[in-house]
Design an enzyme around this catalytic site. Structure first.
Site, PDB file in Angstrom:
ATOM      1  N   TYR A  27       0.782  -1.235   0.000  1.00  0.00           N
ATOM      2  CA  TYR A  27       0.000   0.000   0.000  1.00  0.00           C
ATOM      3  C   TYR A  27       0.814   1.285   0.000  1.00  0.00           C
ATOM      4  CZ  TYR A  27      -4.318  -2.534   0.300  1.00  0.00           C
ATOM      5  OH  TYR A  27      -5.372  -3.358  -0.005  1.00  0.00           O
ATOM      6  N   GLY A  29       2.998   3.941  -1.503  1.00  0.00           N
ATOM      7  CA  GLY A  29       3.312   4.327  -2.870  1.00  0.00           C
ATOM      8  C   GLY A  29       2.027   4.386  -3.679  1.00  0.00           C
ATOM      9  N   GLY A  31      -1.113   3.456  -5.783  1.00  0.00           N
ATOM     10  CA  GLY A  31      -2.002   2.298  -5.816  1.00  0.00           C
ATOM     11  C   GLY A  31      -1.980   1.536  -4.514  1.00  0.00           C
ATOM     12  N   HIS A  47      -4.056   5.323   5.355  1.00  0.00           N
ATOM     13  CA  HIS A  47      -3.880   6.608   4.672  1.00  0.00           C
ATOM     14  C   HIS A  47      -4.642   6.620   3.346  1.00  0.00           C
ATOM     15  CE1 HIS A  47      -1.447   9.586   2.269  1.00  0.00           C
ATOM     16  NE2 HIS A  47      -1.703  10.290   3.356  1.00  0.00           N
ATOM     17  N   ASP A  48      -4.556   5.525   2.589  1.00  0.00           N
ATOM     18  CA  ASP A  48      -5.323   5.424   1.335  1.00  0.00           C
ATOM     19  C   ASP A  48      -6.815   5.540   1.610  1.00  0.00           C
ATOM     20  OD1 ASP A  48      -2.918   5.042   0.037  1.00  0.00           O
ATOM     21  OD2 ASP A  48      -3.322   2.968  -0.563  1.00  0.00           O
ATOM     22  N   ASP A  89      -2.464  13.004   6.259  1.00  0.00           N
ATOM     23  CA  ASP A  89      -1.007  12.935   6.128  1.00  0.00           C
ATOM     24  C   ASP A  89      -0.331  12.918   7.495  1.00  0.00           C
ATOM     25  OD1 ASP A  89      -1.392  12.966   3.391  1.00  0.00           O
ATOM     26  OD2 ASP A  89      -0.528  14.961   3.081  1.00  0.00           O
TER      27      ASP A  89
END
Length: 122
Positions: A27, A29, A31, A47-48, A89
């Site tokens: 996860y 980076g 995509g 975070h995604d 973030d």
């Protein structure tokens, strides 16, 4: 903004964001799919998910404002959407810091072919 995310990682986790986390696990980076490989990869998964809940602005490109107060990052500004990006973030950078002891180099540049399991829901 992704560059600001890198800055927060540098400030909070004391690591180079792109170098340490740009190509880690399934996860961290661009995509993301499969099962998070460890606690650090889970930070990226969360975070995604956090970015996925942001509406009305672009988490990867919009610039937000923040300040440092007594060693803590405080997200600010008048735009609630951009403040939300900052909080995503900041929380991820804190997660990275809190899991430095389990960071495992075997997940650095982890082959995506091993990220085939069904993703869990956010």
């Amino acid at each position: 903004h992704l560059l600001q995310f890198g800055d927060l990682i540098n400030k909070i986790a004391r690591r180079n964001g792109i170098l340490y986390y740009g190509f880690y696990g399934c996860y961290c980076g661009l995509g993301g799919r499969g099962r998070p490989q460890d606690a650090t990869d889970r930070c990226c998964f969360v975070h995604d998910c956090c970015y996925g809940k942001v509406t009305g602005c672009d988490p990867k490109n919009d610039i937000y404002t923040y300040s440092e107060e007594n060693g803590a990052i405080v997200c600010g500004g008048d735009n609630p959407c951009k403040k939300e990006i900052c909080e995503c973030d900041r929380d991820a950078a804190i997660c990275f810091r809190d899991n430095l002891d389990t960071y495992d180099n075997k997940y650095w540049f982890f082959p995506r072919k091993y990220c085939k399991e069904e993703s869990e829901p956010c």
